[in-house]
Scaffold this motif. Structure first.
Motif, PDB file in Angstrom:
ATOM      1  N   LEU A   7      -0.081   4.209   7.199  1.00 21.19           N
ATOM      2  CA  LEU A   7      -1.321   3.786   6.542  1.00 21.19           C
ATOM      3  C   LEU A   7      -2.545   4.149   7.371  1.00 21.19           C
ATOM      4  O   LEU A   7      -3.527   4.672   6.842  1.00 21.19           O
ATOM      5  CB  LEU A   7      -1.292   2.281   6.258  1.00 21.19           C
ATOM      6  CG  LEU A   7      -0.273   1.821   5.230  1.00 21.19           C
ATOM      7  CD1 LEU A   7      -0.242   0.305   5.141  1.00 21.19           C
ATOM      8  CD2 LEU A   7      -0.552   2.450   3.872  1.00 21.19           C
TER       9      LEU A   7
ATOM     10  N   PHE B 119       0.830  -1.207   0.000  1.00 16.34           N
ATOM     11  CA  PHE B 119       0.000   0.000   0.000  1.00 16.34           C
ATOM     12  C   PHE B 119       0.864   1.256   0.000  1.00 16.34           C
ATOM     13  O   PHE B 119       0.555   2.222  -0.692  1.00 16.34           O
ATOM     14  CB  PHE B 119      -0.947   0.009   1.201  1.00 16.34           C
ATOM     15  CG  PHE B 119      -2.011  -1.038   1.111  1.00 16.34           C
ATOM     16  CD1 PHE B 119      -3.159  -0.813   0.363  1.00 16.34           C
ATOM     17  CD2 PHE B 119      -1.872  -2.248   1.757  1.00 16.34           C
ATOM     18  CE1 PHE B 119      -4.145  -1.773   0.263  1.00 16.34           C
ATOM     19  CE2 PHE B 119      -2.849  -3.222   1.670  1.00 16.34           C
ATOM     20  CZ  PHE B 119      -3.987  -2.987   0.913  1.00 16.34           C
TER      21      PHE B 119
ATOM     22  N   TYR C  19      -3.569  -2.871   9.240  1.00 15.86           N
ATOM     23  CA  TYR C  19      -3.486  -1.706   8.346  1.00 15.86           C
ATOM     24  C   TYR C  19      -3.639  -0.418   9.152  1.00 15.86           C
ATOM     25  O   TYR C  19      -2.868   0.522   8.982  1.00 15.86           O
ATOM     26  CB  TYR C  19      -4.588  -1.807   7.288  1.00 15.86           C
ATOM     27  CG  TYR C  19      -4.553  -0.734   6.227  1.00 15.86           C
ATOM     28  CD1 TYR C  19      -4.002  -0.993   4.982  1.00 15.86           C
ATOM     29  CD2 TYR C  19      -5.085   0.537   6.446  1.00 15.86           C
ATOM     30  CE1 TYR C  19      -3.975  -0.028   3.987  1.00 15.86           C
ATOM     31  CE2 TYR C  19      -5.059   1.509   5.463  1.00 15.86           C
ATOM     32  CZ  TYR C  19      -4.508   1.228   4.237  1.00 15.86           C
ATOM     33  OH  TYR C  19      -4.482   2.195   3.264  1.00 15.86           O
TER      34      TYR C  19
END
Length: 140
Positions: free
Chosen positions: A69, A10, A63
């Motif tokens: 993130l 990500f 996450y």
């Protein structure tokens, strides 16, 4: 930090695009190409599995715990409050509004954070995405 879920993917996707995506969101729009790695969600059984699909509540929690993130996700969700005079359909269009709903549902279930529950209340009439809930019961 341990990265059992390869969350680095990500960060790599957001490198060079996160600020643009946030800026677009702040102006009341969102680019479809950014949705998967800005507002990740679980893949549904009938979907092709994206490399950005999350697999479980544990991965969604990881996450949000991952400092950059989690902070970025919350920053984008907080930006939605500035767009309260619009709707998810206006900002995202039908397909991406559904993706946002699925993302918010997943992360709200993973953490029960007031921020996420409040956006679900404001933008989705306090309704969770039922397909995400069913998926979590199956695999979560």
């Amino acid at each position: 930090m341990n990265d059992d879920y390869d969350l680095q993917r990500f960060l790599e996707a957001q490198a060079g695009t996160y600020e643009d995506a946030l800026g677009m969101l702040q102006r009341g729009a969102m680019c479809t190409s950014h949705m998967d790695y800005i507002f990740p969600r679980m893949a549904l059984p009938d979907e092709a599995r994206s490399i950005y699909a999350l697999s479980s509540l544990d991965e969604a929690s990881a996450y949000l715990i991952f400092p950059m993130l989690g902070n970025r996700y919350r920053e984008c969700v907080e930006t939605l409050f500035t767009l309260v005079s619009t709707s998810a359909l206006e900002v995202f269009g039908p397909a991406d509004a559904r993706k946002l709903h699925r993302s918010l549902t997943l992360f709200a279930e993973a953490t029960n954070e007031v921020l996420l529950r409040t956006v679900l209340a404001v933008w989705y009439d306090n309704m969770v995405d039922e397909e995400t809930i069913l998926q979590l019961r199956r695999y979560g």
